[in-house]
Design a protein around this motif. Structure first.
Motif, PDB file in Angstrom:
ATOM      1  N   CYS A  38      16.790  -2.719 -13.546  1.00 41.29           N
ATOM      2  CA  CYS A  38      15.671  -1.921 -14.058  1.00 41.29           C
ATOM      3  C   CYS A  38      15.907  -1.531 -15.516  1.00 41.29           C
ATOM      4  O   CYS A  38      17.048  -1.421 -15.968  1.00 41.29           O
ATOM      5  N   CYS A  54      11.302  -2.948 -13.029  1.00 38.48           N
ATOM      6  CA  CYS A  54      12.407  -3.410 -12.191  1.00 38.48           C
ATOM      7  C   CYS A  54      12.146  -4.847 -11.775  1.00 38.48           C
ATOM      8  O   CYS A  54      11.046  -5.181 -11.327  1.00 38.48           O
ATOM      9  N   CYS A 117      14.666   7.281  -9.369  1.00 38.86           N
ATOM     10  CA  CYS A 117      15.046   6.121  -8.565  1.00 38.86           C
ATOM     11  C   CYS A 117      16.241   6.488  -7.708  1.00 38.86           C
ATOM     12  O   CYS A 117      17.187   7.115  -8.193  1.00 38.86           O
ATOM     13  N   CYS A 126      11.756   3.883  -6.247  1.00 35.35           N
ATOM     14  CA  CYS A 126      11.442   4.581  -7.493  1.00 35.35           C
ATOM     15  C   CYS A 126      10.055   5.183  -7.366  1.00 35.35           C
ATOM     16  O   CYS A 126       9.128   4.542  -6.860  1.00 35.35           O
TER      17      CYS A 126
END
Length: 144
Positions: A38, A54, A117, A126
């Motif tokens: 990410c 991500c 997250c 997340c």
């Protein structure tokens, strides 16, 4: 003005001309499995990123949503969370991953502005303050 001071002023002007006026801070992380990477970019003067991206390297099923007709690049493994809006999949031609990114260990969470997250053995979840987000794992992906 002396010649030396004038030279320093000129050098400072040249440096300023080539220094980005829009400096950014990049936040990256990856899961312990190294399957999910990410990245969030925080623009200078802001306290949080506009979004979090991500990428999941390997998935065991077809993409969550069909590839849009206007997507000329790769599809199915990029997920984007807007800090103030919702989550969606993204069309992409690059990879946000890096083996030098810090690992978000299982059982740990990371707060990036208004987004959070959490890494677990089940996957990565997340979400933003509005409760929108995504869950990613090799076996399934979900946008909520």
């Amino acid at each position: 003005m002396t010649r030396q001071v004038l030279a320093l002023v000129s050098l400072a002007t040249v440096i300023a001309a080539f220094t980005p006026a829009h400096a950014q801070q990049t936040v990256t992380f990856r899961t312990p499995s190294n399957n999910i990477h990410c990245m969030a970019i925080i623009d200078q003067g802001k306290t949080q990123p506009d979004d979090l991206v991500c990428d999941i390297s390997k998935i065991a099923s077809r993409p969550l949503r069909p590839k849009p007709a206007d997507c000329e690049f790769d599809w199915g493994q990029r997920f984007v969370l807007d800090a103030r809006g919702g989550a969606d999949m993204g069309c992409y031609s690059d990879w946000v991953g890096s083996d030098s990114s810090p690992v978000l260990r299982y059982g740990s969470s990371l707060q990036i502005g208004s987004m959070n997250c959490t890494s677990s053995e089940q996957g990565l979840e997340c979400s933003n303050r509005a409760g929108r987000g995504f869950f990613l794992s090799r076996s399934r992906q979900r946008i909520f």
